[in-house]
Design an enzyme around this catalytic site. Structure first.
Site, PDB file in Angstrom:
ATOM      1  N   HIS A  88       0.804  -1.425  -0.001  1.00 39.69           N
ATOM      2  CA  HIS A  88       0.019   0.021   0.030  1.00 39.69           C
ATOM      3  C   HIS A  88       0.856   1.292   0.062  1.00 39.69           C
ATOM      4  CE1 HIS A  88      -3.469   2.667   1.407  1.00 39.69           C
ATOM      5  NE2 HIS A  88      -3.995   2.120   0.770  1.00 39.69           N
TER       6      HIS A  88
ATOM      7  N   LYS B 115       3.253   4.379  -1.147  1.00 43.72           N
ATOM      8  CA  LYS B 115       3.317   5.322  -2.440  1.00 43.72           C
ATOM      9  C   LYS B 115       4.724   6.094  -2.405  1.00 43.72           C
ATOM     10  CE  LYS B 115      -1.350   4.795  -1.744  1.00 43.72           C
ATOM     11  NZ  LYS B 115      -1.855   4.363  -0.772  1.00 43.72           N
TER      12      LYS B 115
ATOM     13  N   LYS C 128      -4.273  11.277   3.963  1.00 37.32           N
ATOM     14  CA  LYS C 128      -4.022  10.557   5.357  1.00 37.32           C
ATOM     15  C   LYS C 128      -3.158  11.589   6.013  1.00 37.32           C
ATOM     16  CE  LYS C 128      -4.055   6.850   2.221  1.00 37.32           C
ATOM     17  NZ  LYS C 128      -5.764   6.518   2.132  1.00 37.32           N
TER      18      LYS C 128
END
EC number: 2.7.8.-
Length: 484
Positions: free
Chosen positions: A224, A226, A404
């Site tokens: 997950h 990046k 986030k």
């Protein structure tokens, strides 16, 4: 014949009872949060057979034998590389503010990664700005480009990024791209996959989804992160996948995804490069440890210490959750959180409630419409006790808020790939940055305020008037929080 059917029925019931009893014992004997164990037991008993199958597929952290062995062997050499950063001029504990200092101590003691000063940070909040900035840096690349993403979705400016990578590879730049198999199926089916490989780009499928592997490792364990690293001098990380929101999930009914990325220069770039190296070796077995940063620090300039916090199988457990807990517990005035998926553990829920109850202004910003029906209802199951504790909840109406971020006292912040849910905090490969930079934090806080300005504040009195069907779905999907 009736006796045969009767015997088969009894035998099937006995075998099922033995299976359920065995799985129950395994759930009970596993060391994990009691609430998670109870939730799994309820799923197993309420949804027979399917519940047992779900536990085998999703119930335990299983990276797979080869990857698990590889990760175990990697920990020492990567740990040695990380610990060398403590002797770098950029590690200045005396210059690190007290909130980051405690996070630095935790990450240093558990994984050898110190907070490093001398960075420059640029917050990018527009998809067009983010993608064009990435393209510009790729076009200037001289030696190497490294990428890891959960989703690469062809279309729009994402295709321009792919074209820039192909041109970079053709002029001799080494390009390594690691993409999650479940997150990027459309890319792997597209012509871009073969075009990039034909151009000499190393494209690797992380955690390949295959019916032959579903019982060999946990199916929903995902890559997950990046991260982009260019020439070991520029890095990007944040919440945005390699997608152009104007060409991504347009029929999902949630609006465009709203994301941020942080462009980084300085010694933190090398740490993010090492995290990419970790992921690359877990998947391929090839070791690529980056060079150590040169760490030329100008004492006359602001130091901007940044702590890189990775998590995932093979790394120390729950590190990002611990960092989040430290940050929230140190707050004196305010905590502001944005997350697209909010399904907290029991411990984190209590921390948020306690923080609000001691007079800290706690604000939670989540999307009004979510792309996951289960998460949407499970999130709402926490509203009542959060609102009663004094937490302010805002539902964003400007699309799917995917950012986030956590801002503490408007003095320091956390930003990265981590959702406030069990999967991000306990399971997936994730990364976050703890940033001790008031100017950057203020800019992030102002962006969060723009989200609030485009949100509806949930009122406890009105919330308590919701109907019985809504309450039923909240409690129903709350039972599945171990899967969310």
């Amino acid at each position: 014949m009736d006796k045969v059917y009767h015997f088969l029925t009894i035998a099937s019931l006995v075998l099922y009872w033995i299976l359920v009893a065995g799985v129950t014992l395994r759930v009970v004997l596993k060391r994990r949060a009691v609430s998670v164990s109870l939730a799994w037991l309820m799923v197993i008993y309420i949804v027979p057979i399917v519940g047992v199958a779900c536990y085998f597929l999703f119930g335990e952290l299983n990276l797979g034998r080869k990857r698990a062995e590889r990760a175990k062997q990697m920990f020492t050499p990567f740990g040695d590389w990380f610990r060398q950063l403590n002797h770098c001029q950029a590690h200045l504990p005396a210059q690190v503010g007290s909130p980051i200092h405690k996070i630095d101590e935790l990450c240093n003691n558990r994984m050898g990664i110190p907070a490093l000063s001398g960075n420059t940070l640029s917050l990018q909040a527009s998809p067009d700005e983010i993608l064009r900035s990435i393209i510009k840096d790729i076009e200037s690349a001289q030696t190497s480009i490294k990428m890891v993403f959960y989703i690469w979705h062809p279309g729009g400016l994402a295709d321009s990024v792919a074209s820039a990578l192909i041109q970079a590879s053709k002029r001799g730049v080494e390009v390594k791209v690691l993409l999650d198999s479940a997150g990027s199926p459309r890319f792997f089916r597209s012509h871009w996959n073969s075009m990039m490989k034909d151009a000499g780009i190393h494209v690797v499928q992380a955690l390949e989804v295959s019916p032959w592997r579903i019982f060999l490792r946990r199916l929903d364990l995902r890559q997950h992160r990046k991260i982009i690293v260019i020439d070991e001098s520029i890095a990007y990380t944040g919440s945005m996948n390699m997608v152009d929101p104007a060409h991504f999930k347009q029929c999902a009914g949630v609006g465009q995804w709203v994301d941020i990325m942080v462009r980084v220069t300085g010694p933190t770039v090398n740490v993010l490069s090492a995290i990419h190296g970790w992921d690359w070796e877990v998947e391929t077995g090839d070791r690529i440890l980056p060079q150590l940063p040169e760490c030329q620090i100008d004492d006359s300039e602001a130091q901007h210490p940044v702590q890189v916090v990775p998590s995932g199988p093979g790394m120390p457990e729950h590190m990002i959750l611990q960092v989040l807990s430290i940050a929230i517990n140190q707050s004196n005035k305010s905590v502001r959180i944005t997350t697209p998926y909010f399904v907290p553990s029991a411990d984190l829920l209590e921390i948020l409630k306690m923080t609000a109850q001691r007079g800290v202004n706690v604000e939670l910003i989540i999307p009004h419409i979510n792309d996951s029906i289960m998460v949407k209802w499970a999130s709402k199951a926490f509203y009542t006790e959060l609102l009663e504790a004094g937490v302010k909840i805002y539902e964003f109406h400007g699309g799917l808020l995917h950012t986030k971020s956590v801002v503490i006292d408007e003095e320091f912040c956390l930003v990265g790939t981590v959702n406030i849910d069990m999967r991000s905090l306990w399971l997936n490969f994730e990364v976050t940055l703890a940033v001790d930079d008031v100017k950057f934090t203020t800019e992030l806080s102002q962006l969060q305020q723009s989200y609030i300005d485009n949100s509806y504040c949930v009122d406890l009195e009105n919330w308590n008037k919701r109907g019985l069907p809504a309450r039923f779905f909240e409690r129903l999907f709350y039972l599945f929080n171990p899967l969310l």
